[in-house]
Design a protein around this motif. Structure first.
Motif, mmCIF file in Angstrom:
data_model
loop_
_atom_site.group_PDB
_atom_site.id
_atom_site.type_symbol
_atom_site.label_atom_id
_atom_site.label_comp_id
_atom_site.label_asym_id
_atom_site.label_seq_id
_atom_site.Cartn_x
_atom_site.Cartn_y
_atom_site.Cartn_z
ATOM 1 N N LEU A 28 0.841 -1.198 0.000
ATOM 2 C CA LEU A 28 0.000 0.000 0.000
ATOM 3 C C LEU A 28 0.873 1.244 0.000
ATOM 4 O O LEU A 28 0.942 1.981 0.981
ATOM 5 N N GLY A 29 1.548 1.483 -1.126
ATOM 6 C CA GLY A 29 2.400 2.656 -1.252
ATOM 7 C C GLY A 29 1.686 3.796 -1.933
ATOM 8 O O GLY A 29 0.493 3.736 -2.245
ATOM 9 N N ALA A 30 2.438 4.870 -2.153
ATOM 10 C CA ALA A 30 1.899 6.052 -2.831
ATOM 11 C C ALA A 30 2.738 6.326 -4.081
ATOM 12 O O ALA A 30 3.956 6.413 -3.976
ATOM 13 N N PRO A 31 2.108 6.464 -5.246
ATOM 14 C CA PRO A 31 0.667 6.315 -5.487
ATOM 15 C C PRO A 31 0.227 4.864 -5.358
ATOM 16 O O PRO A 31 1.058 3.957 -5.300
ATOM 17 N N SER A 71 8.798 14.557 2.280
ATOM 18 C CA SER A 71 7.842 13.462 2.373
ATOM 19 C C SER A 71 6.403 13.953 2.504
ATOM 20 O O SER A 71 5.474 13.259 2.098
ATOM 21 N N ASN A 72 6.206 15.138 3.052
ATOM 22 C CA ASN A 72 4.842 15.654 3.179
ATOM 23 C C ASN A 72 4.175 15.866 1.825
ATOM 24 O O ASN A 72 2.934 15.841 1.727
ATOM 25 N N TYR A 73 4.958 16.121 0.798
ATOM 26 C CA TYR A 73 4.386 16.260 -0.539
ATOM 27 C C TYR A 73 3.875 14.916 -1.062
ATOM 28 O O TYR A 73 2.853 14.851 -1.741
ATOM 29 N N PHE A 74 4.616 13.860 -0.759
ATOM 30 C CA PHE A 74 4.368 12.583 -1.420
ATOM 31 C C PHE A 74 3.572 11.593 -0.578
ATOM 32 O O PHE A 74 3.001 10.650 -1.126
ATOM 33 N N ASN A 75 3.558 11.755 0.733
ATOM 34 C CA ASN A 75 2.912 10.788 1.604
ATOM 35 C C ASN A 75 1.598 11.324 2.158
ATOM 36 O O ASN A 75 1.593 12.329 2.869
ATOM 37 N N PRO A 76 0.478 10.669 1.878
ATOM 38 C CA PRO A 76 -0.781 11.064 2.518
ATOM 39 C C PRO A 76 -0.693 10.858 4.030
ATOM 40 O O PRO A 76 0.112 10.072 4.528
ATOM 41 N N ASP A 77 -1.537 11.560 4.767
ATOM 42 C CA ASP A 77 -1.556 11.407 6.223
ATOM 43 C C ASP A 77 -1.985 9.989 6.598
ATOM 44 O O ASP A 77 -2.861 9.396 5.951
#
Length: 890
Positions: free
Chosen positions: A334-337, A783-789
């Motif tokens: 379950l990574g991003a995207p 990481s705040n740009y790429f990782n959802p909360d």
């Protein structure tokens, strides 16, 4: 989670450079982070199209593509994949081709990944596959590549993904190379690799045997599948009856288990020690080198025992509409995207020249729909967990030869040159035997071969040692791409069987339903036939590394597609697949031993049969309800036992009392679920860590459940003893008590003194991370740009809502209970009304972190609330949010 750690090591080497860009000022930041966002409306001229193509997107950014020509359709799919997910595609093709160092520069983890991938030769096999495909499939792959390249044309890397801006701070990004049809085929190899189910168990048996020297203890750690407890995919009527009787007897047995701490004699360790000349210690050493090599490959779909899926189908006789319902939720990383990309591919007029009217879930970089529905049929996939690979222990010599049937033969060699962006090229030599590439010495310094006694009958001359080669069906060119296009066009059970016959790798279980009411199951995948070797010290059925110098251990061909298990319209009126055994052990063909132990599947079966017995027909909402079921099978087995354990004081008893009113459901707000998970991880630690190599520590999945269940019946098993306490021989009750005590102490520190305040979701969170720019140690401004909360969620390993976690993962003396894999999407197809179907993705359709569609499905994924699935043209137009028209020039 070794593959994810590879990506994180790479991330640490490159992510810091983004800080330079982001702190340069607000204006600079806005320019760079929003520059890659594509246009989803208006008209774009695209060279190569024969006519206009409409791309209608809803508010979630999900494209429904309409064309008059099949090549135009796939060209448009390539275009939209490139619009929304190109960096993901580019990263994948660099990984699968062993060219990651070309992308990220001189990073040790990238070079190790390239070395092993080149050794396996994924790209070489993909290149051979292209020529084997049907001409139509080659045409579709080529059209898809043309569409990707049409979007790339005249765009700079910074216009394709924010990740290129990051990389450009440390390496020369240069011009993005065109997409090639073989890039799509190579992605199939990565899919197959991450879904290859039992190679870790094969290495694990050898490693554990090398440490404990007792075959009986190894067998206890890898128990056989028990179909009397959890039914296989295709049970017989007699097995269904026997299972029901066994389940009732087992519940009575658990309530009455003797936990008085009796004085039964301890079994002597070593009763299963082998005296045969199988080189166990050396096999274990070489196997550790193999694990070091294979762990270097980044995981693109995820890793660990939690990978799998649920899929089931209910016939019309049990539904409100009188037509089948089908559900599927693949459990992946379950990574991003998110892994999946939702899409519809519609020929405006379906004909022989343009035969597609299909929608569902695709992979960026691959044309077509992997799981979904067309106008005539819906299908789901679950991993077959088949044994499609074997490690062969090879006897090798310093003069470049290996032992084979008493002869010394030259190893096959090839040279690979790895280009390193900003560094020197690295040249490697790949050696192979007829069994496949030698991987035990792929990573420099990890080779385990050395001087050792020769097997009986081997030539006594020459410096020699052991190496391990990999035989894997996916290393033989196949036609899986043909199978994917065939499934997109399938109409009935015969079409599914024909498509499955082409589906080489990864091995999959197809569940399907047709518009006219049929339901069915079909096993698919290239499966090796293994001969029974008389006198073998360990089973020759694929569970252990095989002896490469003895031809008796060679594969004897592949199972014929028509012999693969299947069923159409079973008498029960439903089919459930959840990675359990296809048929009971002992049936042919023998597909696998190391399968999921079937607790998810049995829970789904139980829920279905209960509703049928109650006379309540199924709706799509019922299918979703089952997908979200969070009953904990570990707790069902173990809690009655734990409640009978004597604890040392009221402090621990206060925590154990949480079990009294617990419904055994892993709700995110449950204090009891939090405590049980901590007890479970400590139980595995106390029982196994002193006797099992670190890499083989139980992850806590369904196999661990069966192991503990069986050990509970033997209070003096040598597994219970903590070898670190030399003067004390621990037994079952002592270990169970220690687990209760340690879990109480850990949760007191992490969540507070009052057990009523504990919450499962506080320990069990899903935190999607970007493959390169989201891992531990990456600066927060990046990481705040790429990782959802993160989200606190329920479920757990082997629950139907399989939000798995790794019980072997500990940090700072505390277990890490965070989610490692789970439902990467959920879909329910209503064959009576396609627009009444539902679907949801893990995060969203876009791969651009500043897009509104990057993670806009995350909230409802976490809560389990699906979206309506607009399938017909009328429903698509009603949900339209924006439309892009692709037109030929002129």
């Amino acid at each position: 989670m070794a593959g994810i750690s590879v990506a994180r090591r790479i991330a640490l080497a490159v992510a810091v450079f983004l800080v330079v860009v982001l702190v340069a000022g607000v204006i600079t930041t806005v320019i760079f982070v929003r520059r890659p966002l594509p246009s989803h409306s208006g008209t774009q001229q695209v060279d190569g199209l024969s006519a206009e193509v409409e791309i209608i997107r809803d508010r979630l950014g999900i494209p429904q593509i309409y064309a008059d020509d099949a090549e135009d359709l796939f060209m448009a799919q390539g275009y939209v994949h490139a619009q929304d997910r190109f960096f993901e595609m580019d990263y994948r093709r660099h990984v699968t081709a062993g060219r990651l160092s070309e992308l990220v520069g001189p990073v040790d983890a990238a070079l190790a990944a390239d070395t092993v991938t080149r050794t396996l030769g994924w790209r070489q096999v993909a290149e051979q596959e292209f020529d084997l495909l049907d001409p139509a499939s080659r045409s579709y792959l080529t059209a898809y590549a043309d569409g990707v390249n049409a979007y790339l044309e005249s765009r700079q890397p910074s216009q394709l993904g924010l990740e290129y801006t990051v990389l450009g701070m440390s390496v020369d990004v240069g011009t993005i190379e065109p997409w090639d049809p073989v890039d799509s085929l190579a992605w199939l190899k990565a899919m197959s690799w991450d879904l290859l189910s039992n190679y870790g168990d094969e290495l694990g048996r050898a490693a554990v045997f090398g440490q404990v020297g007792d075959l009986d203890m190894v067998d206890a750690l890898y128990p056989a599948y028990d179909s009397s407890r959890n039914l296989p995919i295709l049970p017989t009527a007699a097995e269904v009856t026997a299972q029901e009787e066994a389940a009732a007897a087992e519940e009575t047995q658990a309530q009455g288990m003797d936990l008085t701490g009796g004085d039964s004699d301890r079994a002597e360790a070593g009763s299963g020690v082998a005296s045969d000349p199988y080189p166990t210690a050396l096999a274990a050493d070489a196997g550790e080198a193999v694990r070091t090599a294979l762990d270097a490959i980044p995981a693109l779909l995820g890793t660990g025992e939690g990978l799998g899926s649920n899929s089931w189908v209910v016939s019309g006789e049990h539904t409100v509409s009188g037509r089948p319902l089908l559900a599927n939720d693949p459990h992946l990383g379950l990574g991003a995207p998110g892994i999946w990309y939702q899409v519809g591919l519609h020929c405006r007029t379906v004909s022989e020249q343009c035969p597609f009217d299909v929608a569902g879930f695709s992979f960026s970089g691959l044309p077509g729909v992997v799981i979904g529905q067309n106008a005539d049929l819906a299908w789901g996939l679950t991993n077959l967990t088949s044994d499609a690979s074997d490690f062969f222990l090879e006897r090798v010599y310093s003069d470049g030869t290996y032992l084979r049937a008493g002869d010394r033969l030259p190893l096959t060699e090839r040279t690979e040159v790895i280009e390193v962006n900003g560094g020197d090229d690295v040249t490697i030599t790949v050696q192979s035997t007829p069994h496949g590439p030698i991987i035990s010495d792929a990573i420099l310094g990890s080779r385990a071969a050395g001087d050792a006694p020769l097997p009986d009958g081997a030539p006594p001359t020459g410096l020699s040692g052991y190496a391990i080669a990999l035989s894997w069906t996916a290393l033989t060119p196949g036609r899986t791409a043909d199978a994917l296009f065939a499934m997109n066009r399938a109409v009935d059970a015969d079409d599914v069987a024909a498509a499955a016959a082409l589906f080489d790798s990864p091995s999959q279980s197809f569940v399907f339903a047709t518009a006219d009411g049929q339901i069915g199951y079909q096993a698919a995948g290239a499966m090796p036939i293994r001969a029974d070797v008389p006198g073998a010290v360990v089973p020759s059925d694929g569970r252990w590394p095989r002896l490469g110098w003895d031809p008796a251990y060679d594969w004897q061909g592949l199972v014929a597609p028509e012999q693969m298990p299947s069923v159409v319209d079973p008498a029960e009126g439903f089919i459930v697949t959840a990675n359990q055994a296809v048929t009971s052990p002992g049936n042919t063909p023998d597909l696998a031993t190391d399968v999921d132990r079937g607790y998810r599947a049995q829970r789904i079966r139980d829920l279905i049969t209960e509703q049928i017995a109650a006379g309540e027909p199924f709706t799509a909402a019922d299918m979703t309800r089952i997908q979200l079921d969070e009953v904990n099978p570990y707790a069902q087995m173990l809690v009655p036992v734990l409640q009978r354990i004597r604890v040392p004081n009221d402090f621990v008893a206060e925590a154990v009392d949480l079990f009294d009113d617990w419904d055994r459901v892993n709700d995110a707000d449950s204090p009891a679920a939090a405590y049980f998970a901590a007890v479970w991880t400590n139980l595995l630690r106390l029982t196994f860590w002193d006797q099992v190599p670190e890499a083989q520590r139980p992850s806590g999945g369904s196999v661990s459940l069966d192991v503990i269940r069986n050990l509970l019946e033997d209070e003096a098993s040598p597994w219970w003893d903590d070898r670190a306490t030399l003067t004390v021989v621990e037994q079952r009750d002592e270990i169970l008590g220690l687990a209760l005590v340690d879990a109480r102490a850990q949760l007191t520190v992490s969540q507070g003194k009052d057990p009523a305040d504990w919450r499962w979701g506080r320990s069990h969170q899903i935190a999607p991370t970007h493959a390169l720019l989201g891992g531990d140690g990456v600066p927060g401004v990046v990481s705040n740009y790429f990782n959802p909360d993160p989200f606190a969620i329920g479920g757990g390993s082997s629950s139907v809502n399989a939000t798995s976690w790794d019980a072997s993962a500990w940090a700072g003396g505390y277990p890490d209970l965070s989610v490692t894999s789970g439902p990467s999407m959920r879909m329910v197809v209503d064959l009576a009304d396609r627009d009444a179907s539902t679907w949801q993705n893990f995060l969203g359709s876009s791969g651009h972190p500043t897009s509104g569609n990057y993670d806009d499905q995350f909230d409802r994924w976490a809560s389990g609330e699906p979206y309506p699935w607009a399938f017909t043209r009328a429903a698509v137009e009603e949900s339209e949010d924006r439309t892009l028209t692709l037109a030929p020039p002129g």
